[in-house]
Design an enzyme around this catalytic site. Sequence first.
Site, short mmCIF file in Angstrom:
data_model
loop_
_atom_site.label_atom_id
_atom_site.label_comp_id
_atom_site.label_asym_id
_atom_site.label_seq_id
_atom_site.Cartn_x
_atom_site.Cartn_y
_atom_site.Cartn_z
N THR A 65 8.31 23.29 3.65
CA THR A 65 9.05 23.23 2.20
C THR A 65 7.77 24.47 1.31
O THR A 65 8.18 24.86 0.22
CB THR A 65 8.49 21.98 1.45
OG1 THR A 65 7.50 21.14 1.43
CG2 THR A 65 10.26 21.16 2.08
N CYS A 66 6.29 24.39 1.55
CA CYS A 66 5.84 24.98 0.16
C CYS A 66 5.92 26.49 0.71
O CYS A 66 5.93 27.29 -0.25
CB CYS A 66 4.00 25.06 1.20
SG CYS A 66 3.55 23.32 0.66
#
Length: 504
Positions: free
Chosen positions: A470-471
């Site tokens: 997700t980063c």
Amino acid sequence: RLGDCLTKLNQSAQSQAVLQLQSLVEAFFIIHKECPWKRMQLTQREKCKVYLPDVADVTDSAQPLASPMSPVVAKTPEGIKFVAFAEAHRSVLNRILRQSKQPLESSPFAVLANYTKVLDFDVKHKHFRSQLSKLADPRRMHRGGDLAVHVRRSHIFEDSFRELFRRTKEDMRNKMYVVFAGEEGQDAGGLQREWFLIVAREIFNPNYALFKTTPGDRVTYMPNPSSYANPEHLSYFKFVGRFIAKAIFDDRQIECYFTRSFYKHILGKEVKYTDMAAEDYTFFKSIQSLLESDLNELDLDLTFCVEVEEFGVTVTRDLVENGRNTAVTEANKQQYVRLACVEKMTSAIRKQIEYFLDGFYEVIPKNLISIFNEQELELLISGMPSVDVDDLRRNTEYHKYTIESPHIQWFWRALRSFSEEQHAKFLQFVTGTSKVPLQGFAMLEGMNGPQKFQVHRDDRSLERLPCAHTCFNQLDLPPYENYEKLRHMLLLAIEECCEGFGLA
């Protein structure tokens, strides 16, 4: 005249034709940079004040209801002419500002910072982000000055309240990172987004009694007049104000949808009785009928009081002294409508609003947030309401795949077949949030700023589920044997792995 030229050029088939006169438009605005109007300076006490009108001042039911203070603008005849020019040519102005690399406040169009009504949402947002960047503490560039939030998943709301409530407003404007107790993941942006998502849901947890859904649509929320059942409710409202402002400050979209009247309280705009339509449609229709009727011809048993519900018990509140014994007549019905709407939209939740605004304005000053209208504020908080798969596809990067790869064709075919809810879960899976950025997927945010969605080929095993980082807005997708398996595995991943620290 310049105005006539701009009008003709704006109507031409060549969309960029108006830019030929950009230098003349800039000169016009430089000349008028001292446009004669000013904003009233408000004290901090006034900024957070919810004003309730004096009964004697009520004369027109269509008159806006009072809300937190709005800027007072004094205009001269020259100022009125200037505003008329800006509004007549707003399309041209926004086209010029959209392609300009100069911040609005330091450009020839700086005067428009005091009249943002003529600016389109994306231009306002660009200016807003520029202003917020000036509020950030320089220490946020160094880890030692970052705002660390340590929480337990099992007590995430209480822990977050404890962590943020004790911070100064300077702390709240620093870069933030989240640490989940007992988890080894380091936050490069993904954990922070997940934290925002979970806490935003907890705000509306009925166990805290802070907000309730509105009778009008059962979707949007308003402060709960009975929140005092929670002994810490006012401190919690200040925390919620800080939390939502922090989400805006960090450009994080959260699942928070409020009533139009509540958005207006945040913006310092006046609330009108017509705002009741979204809050309580049945009540709105009744007062609308009241205003349209001649009470001299009706036999109504209506007095200056309203009924409100508190934890399942209906109670009666007087709108004026001895209100339940004061009849509503044709002569005073406008006063009744005004006071009844104030009671429902403001009076009953005055303290809750004051504490919420106190927390909110500590992070984002009122004069900055008030450049938006209530519809734009909703977009600012919660992002666009639907997923444009074509837009996502146009803003996707591939690694060890190409756009012509059969597996990529299957992937987009599968995504197009998903329901709206599945689209939201997919976005939550790959980006940490279920909402798209305000300006579309081209501005999807990653750990280092804008980061387009990425699909990476994962050759480790065809039996692995797709996984996400997700980063980096990254999806690792194995080259499954066929479309049916790819769709099944992708759905399984987003349904079963939509929350919690994994490969973020």
